[in-house]
Design a protein around this motif. Structure first.
Motif, mmCIF file in Angstrom:
data_model
loop_
_atom_site.group_PDB
_atom_site.id
_atom_site.type_symbol
_atom_site.label_atom_id
_atom_site.label_comp_id
_atom_site.label_asym_id
_atom_site.label_seq_id
_atom_site.Cartn_x
_atom_site.Cartn_y
_atom_site.Cartn_z
ATOM 1 N N ASN A 97 -17.312 -28.771 -90.169
ATOM 2 C CA ASN A 97 -18.254 -29.637 -90.879
ATOM 3 C C ASN A 97 -18.515 -29.045 -92.262
ATOM 4 N N VAL A 98 -18.535 -29.905 -93.286
ATOM 5 C CA VAL A 98 -18.828 -29.420 -94.639
ATOM 6 C C VAL A 98 -19.973 -30.221 -95.251
ATOM 7 N N ASN A 99 -20.584 -29.645 -96.258
ATOM 8 C CA ASN A 99 -21.646 -30.319 -97.008
ATOM 9 C C ASN A 99 -21.609 -29.822 -98.444
ATOM 10 N N TRP A 100 -21.084 -30.660 -99.345
ATOM 11 C CA TRP A 100 -20.986 -30.266 -100.765
ATOM 12 C C TRP A 100 -22.314 -30.515 -101.488
ATOM 13 N N PHE A 101 -23.303 -31.059 -100.780
ATOM 14 C CA PHE A 101 -24.434 -31.678 -101.488
ATOM 15 C C PHE A 101 -25.775 -30.971 -101.317
ATOM 16 N N ARG A 102 -25.771 -29.680 -100.937
ATOM 17 C CA ARG A 102 -27.045 -28.942 -100.856
ATOM 18 C C ARG A 102 -27.644 -28.846 -102.261
ATOM 19 N N THR A 103 -28.949 -29.084 -102.353
ATOM 20 C CA THR A 103 -29.596 -29.056 -103.674
ATOM 21 C C THR A 103 -30.622 -27.930 -103.770
ATOM 22 N N ASP A 104 -30.912 -27.532 -105.008
ATOM 23 C CA ASP A 104 -31.939 -26.516 -105.245
ATOM 24 C C ASP A 104 -33.307 -27.203 -105.386
ATOM 25 N N ASP A 105 -34.325 -26.433 -105.726
ATOM 26 C CA ASP A 105 -35.674 -26.999 -105.781
ATOM 27 C C ASP A 105 -35.826 -28.070 -106.853
ATOM 28 N N GLU A 106 -34.942 -28.025 -107.859
ATOM 29 C CA GLU A 106 -35.001 -29.069 -108.894
ATOM 30 C C GLU A 106 -34.108 -30.265 -108.553
ATOM 31 N N GLY A 107 -33.495 -30.208 -107.384
ATOM 32 C CA GLY A 107 -32.648 -31.332 -106.989
ATOM 33 C C GLY A 107 -31.218 -31.270 -107.516
ATOM 34 N N HIS A 108 -30.825 -30.136 -108.110
ATOM 35 C CA HIS A 108 -29.438 -30.017 -108.596
ATOM 36 C C HIS A 108 -28.527 -29.561 -107.463
ATOM 37 N N PHE A 109 -27.289 -30.066 -107.483
ATOM 38 C CA PHE A 109 -26.310 -29.590 -106.503
ATOM 39 C C PHE A 109 -26.029 -28.115 -106.763
ATOM 40 N N ILE A 110 -26.035 -27.318 -105.697
ATOM 41 C CA ILE A 110 -25.812 -25.887 -105.858
ATOM 42 C C ILE A 110 -24.313 -25.573 -105.920
ATOM 43 N N TRP A 111 -23.582 -26.157 -104.997
ATOM 44 C CA TRP A 111 -22.133 -25.890 -104.916
ATOM 45 C C TRP A 111 -21.404 -26.692 -106.012
ATOM 46 N N PRO A 112 -20.483 -26.078 -106.757
ATOM 47 C CA PRO A 112 -19.821 -26.800 -107.853
ATOM 48 C C PRO A 112 -18.980 -27.995 -107.386
ATOM 49 N N GLY A 113 -18.452 -27.934 -106.192
ATOM 50 C CA GLY A 113 -17.766 -29.102 -105.626
ATOM 51 C C GLY A 113 -16.433 -29.440 -106.276
ATOM 52 N N PHE A 114 -16.006 -30.684 -106.034
ATOM 53 C CA PHE A 114 -14.764 -31.233 -106.592
ATOM 54 C C PHE A 114 -13.595 -30.259 -106.358
ATOM 55 N N GLY A 115 -12.855 -29.866 -107.439
ATOM 56 C CA GLY A 115 -11.683 -29.000 -107.254
ATOM 57 C C GLY A 115 -12.018 -27.715 -106.517
ATOM 58 N N ASP A 116 -13.227 -27.221 -106.726
ATOM 59 C CA ASP A 116 -13.614 -25.958 -106.089
ATOM 60 C C ASP A 116 -13.787 -26.089 -104.583
ATOM 61 N N ASN A 117 -13.779 -27.309 -104.084
ATOM 62 C CA ASN A 117 -13.834 -27.474 -102.629
ATOM 63 C C ASN A 117 -12.597 -26.884 -101.946
ATOM 64 N N LEU A 118 -11.534 -26.669 -102.717
ATOM 65 C CA LEU A 118 -10.347 -26.025 -102.146
ATOM 66 C C LEU A 118 -10.694 -24.639 -101.600
ATOM 67 N N ARG A 119 -11.687 -24.005 -102.204
ATOM 68 C CA ARG A 119 -12.097 -22.672 -101.744
ATOM 69 C C ARG A 119 -12.572 -22.740 -100.287
ATOM 70 N N VAL A 120 -13.209 -23.845 -99.964
ATOM 71 C CA VAL A 120 -13.681 -24.044 -98.588
ATOM 72 C C VAL A 120 -12.506 -24.432 -97.676
ATOM 73 N N LEU A 121 -11.620 -25.271 -98.199
ATOM 74 C CA LEU A 121 -10.440 -25.645 -97.399
ATOM 75 C C LEU A 121 -9.612 -24.401 -97.066
ATOM 76 N N GLU A 122 -9.552 -23.472 -98.010
ATOM 77 C CA GLU A 122 -8.786 -22.243 -97.760
ATOM 78 C C GLU A 122 -9.386 -21.484 -96.571
ATOM 79 N N TRP A 123 -10.716 -21.409 -96.535
ATOM 80 C CA TRP A 123 -11.368 -20.731 -95.399
ATOM 81 C C TRP A 123 -11.055 -21.461 -94.091
ATOM 82 N N ILE A 124 -11.092 -22.789 -94.169
ATOM 83 C CA ILE A 124 -10.809 -23.597 -92.976
ATOM 84 C C ILE A 124 -9.404 -23.304 -92.459
ATOM 85 N N ILE A 125 -8.441 -23.282 -93.365
ATOM 86 C CA ILE A 125 -7.050 -23.026 -92.944
ATOM 87 C C ILE A 125 -6.920 -21.590 -92.428
ATOM 88 N N ASN A 126 -7.576 -20.664 -93.117
ATOM 89 C CA ASN A 126 -7.546 -19.273 -92.641
ATOM 90 C C ASN A 126 -8.111 -19.161 -91.232
#
Ligand code: GTP
Ligand code: SPV
Ligand code: MN
Length: 589
Positions: free
Chosen positions: A480-509
């Motif tokens: 399960n993934v969630n790219w959309f966690r926000t900080d106290d000001e409501g900004h997305f914390i995780w950079p997302g998009f292309g950087d989601n590959l970093r998470v896919l790499e962990w998944i494959i590992n």
């Protein structure tokens, strides 16, 4: 001229034509000449606008009625003979009642119009796992979109032969009367009736109506699965490709993930991502006992706002030719299109999605939040070499995900298949503009299929569990993934998009047993060191640790919501899932 001698097709078409009473009937052969003729007609009535041929060759703009811009879940029905078979998450109507009620609306609805008979295939034409459909519509926009989204034309009839195995779709824009708008599915009759809408998901009947609602029912009966999933391949520097399917609710990032461009440090090492599909996966067990996934579509019906050179360059490139844009801004200066999030230069001489003169300084949105592009998959620079392979691609992992400001961590792995089915079943996500109704409200959306499952969701979960039993140790791992966690000001914390590959790499590992993980109440969460954040400007390990955190109190609150949701299913709730919920409760103590 009819394009087939198939008696089942001809009898049904005759019957429908007698009902809707068009002035003319045109069979769509799929030829470029015929399509060009239709484009000319649609341009002459203003239904589509031809865009700048130099900058956007073969591209057109269309505006739907301002009250007809998204799927209408409250007017979407599963018309199974028994009410129970539609289950607690679908609207149900008795099939006879639905045929009668809609029959009255369809009666004469095409007077003064032309009926187009569209043969189309979901999946490559003639592949054993592909399925045929015929849609009758009075909208040229629908014909042109089906020409991009499906394999359309007379070859479909050739492949169908005398068979009765095709889905019958009837669509009329009728008068666009909202009070009489219905999207009705008759899974037991392979039939879809859609009336009084002209918006994509309601009228391109091969897509959600067939490839998910009807197909999920077929899949249960025939031992396969139709899922709201993207399919992508991650190629490592050694040239090995691992395939992942991921289910996120509408407008939660499937198209973006499906065609992501790896971050620079990954590109330098030789990583590549290949797109097989961005919205729908048909999945079955292959001869080798593994799960194989096919994308039954032939194009992308993607969300325009937010698509730009940085967030999703491959999607943008896919829209540079042969694309239909719906409900975006028309830039009159150079006859091109624009939407919020495309760039920082909104056109000043422009028409908005409603067709009115638009001033970007006015503060109103120029493009509708659910404005879309219909782009040929072949345009995508990273389209997979397996795209047309009717056998599909073998899945290493299945990923669920949603839009959650809190609660769900960036990524976690389920303990096993049954636990993974549980993880999918408790998915929750904030609603988006892809359907009418409030936006940003958290609702349960199991497997991202809440609006798309064509039968009882409890039986659907049971089907998932049974598929796992058949797969045994060949089952893909579930995450399960969630790219959309926000900080106290409501900004997305995780950079997302292309950087989601970093998470896919962990998944494959994880699938390859290469990295350890922390066992938590909800499943396995990464050790922060195992997610590569090298080259991520301004993103710290502290932040990573923050979004990997499993907050027991938030999860305890979550339990109440899950119990309330599960209660709707009564004895149709698979006992395996009830047990998983008990385990989670115990783990949180
Ligand atoms: P449907 O076509 O409705 O099924 O949507 P989808 O799941 O394909 O969603 P899509 O990829 O079009 O993304 C929808 C919205 O989410 C867009 O506005 C994107 O910009 C945004 N989005 C996608 N991926 C990410 C991400 O990783 N992070 C953030 N913050 N936003 C994202
Ligand atoms: C979605 O809403 O999930 C879409 C767009 O992919 S539609 O075809 O309208 O369903
Ligand atoms: Mn979708």
């Amino acid at each position: 001229m009819t394009l087939t001698k198939n008696k089942h097709v001809l009898t049904w078409v005759d019957e429908m034509i007698a009902l809707v009473k068009p002035d003319e009937v045109v069979w769509i052969d799929g030829s470029e000449e015929q399509l060009e003729e239709l484009r000319k007609q649609a341009m002459s009535t203003g239904e589509i606008i031809k865009l700048n041929e130099e900058k956007l060759p073969g591209c057109y703009l269309h505006r739907t009625d301002p009250n007809d811009v998204a799927r209408v879940e409250h007017r979407t029905f599963i018309c199974s003979r028994k009410e129970e078979d539609a289950g607690p998450t679908n609207n149900w109507m008795d099939p006879q009642e639905a045929y009668t009620k809609l029959g009255k609306i369809f009666d004469g609805a095409m007077k003064g119009r032309t009926a187009y008979i569209i043969p189309y295939s979901m999946g490559p034409i003639g592949s054993p796992f592909s399925k045929a459909g015929v849609e009758i519509t009075d909208s040229i926009y629908v014909v042109l979109n089906m020409g991009i989204m499906t394999r359309m034309g007379k070859e479909v009839f050739e492949a169908l032969g005398d068979s009765n195995d095709f889905v019958r779709g009837l669509h009329s824009k009728a008068t666009l009367d909202e009070e009489n708008k219905y999207i009705c599915h008759f899974p037991e009759d392979n039939t879809i009736w859609s009336v009084n809408s002209g918006y994509g998901g309601n009228v391109l009947l091969g897509k959600k109506c067939f490839a998910l609602r009807i197909a999920s029912y077929q899949g249960k009966n025939e031992g396969w699965m139709a899922e709201h999933m993207l399919i992508l391949g991650v190629e490592n520097p050694q040239g090995e490709v691992k395939y992942i399917a991921a289910a996120f609710p509408s407008a939660c990032g499937k198209t973006n993930l499906a065609m992501l461009i790896p971050p620079e440090i990954y590109r330098e090492k030789g990583y590549k991502v290949w797109c097989v599909g961005d919205d729908i996966a048909w999945i079955r067990i292959g001869p080798d006992g593994r799960l194989w996934a096919v994308n039954p579509e032939n194009g992308f019906f993607g969300v325009a706002p937010g698509t730009n050179e940085k967030s999703n360059p491959n999607a943008l490139a896919s829209t540079r030719q042969g694309t239909i844009f719906t409900n975006v801004v028309h830039n009159l200066d150079d006859n091109t299109v624009w939407w919020e999030g495309l760039d920082k230069n909104p056109p000043t001489n422009a028409i908005d999605w409603k067709g009115d003169k638009w001033d970007p300084a006015s503060g109103t949105k120029g493009a509708h939040p659910n404005s879309r592009f219909t782009a040929p998959a072949k345009n995508c620079p990273c389209i997979s070499s397996e795209f047309d392979n009717g056998k599909g691609v073998p899945l290493t992992a299945i990923v669920f995900g949603g839009r959650r400001a809190k609660t769900a961590p960036l990524v976690y792995q389920s303990r096993d298949w049954e636990n993974g089915v549980f993880v999918g079943s408790i998915m929750a996500s904030e609603t988006t503009a892809a359907a009418t109704g409030a936006v940003g409200v958290v609702r349960r959306d199991p497997m991202a299929m809440l609006p798309f499952c064509g039968y009882h969701m409890g039986d659907y979960w049971k089907h998932w569990i049974e598929m796992g039993e058949k797969l045994g140790d060949k089952a893909p791992k579930i995450f399960n993934v969630n790219w959309f966690r926000t900080d106290d000001e409501g900004h997305f914390i995780w950079p997302g998009f292309g950087d989601n590959l970093r998470v896919l790499e962990w998944i494959i590992n994880r699938c390859e047993g290469k990295v350890d993980a922390k066992e938590t109440a909800i499943g396995y969460v990464p050790n922060a060191d195992d997610i590569n954040i090298e080259g991520l400007d301004g993103f710290t390990k502290d932040q990573l640790e923050g979004i990997l955190e499993v907050d027991k109190d938030l999860w305890k609150n979550e339990i109440a919501g899950i119990e309330e949701f599960y209660a709707k299913f009564g004895d149709k709730l698979p006992k395996e899932l009830a047990k998983e919920l008990d385990t989670l409760k115990n783990n949180l103590k």
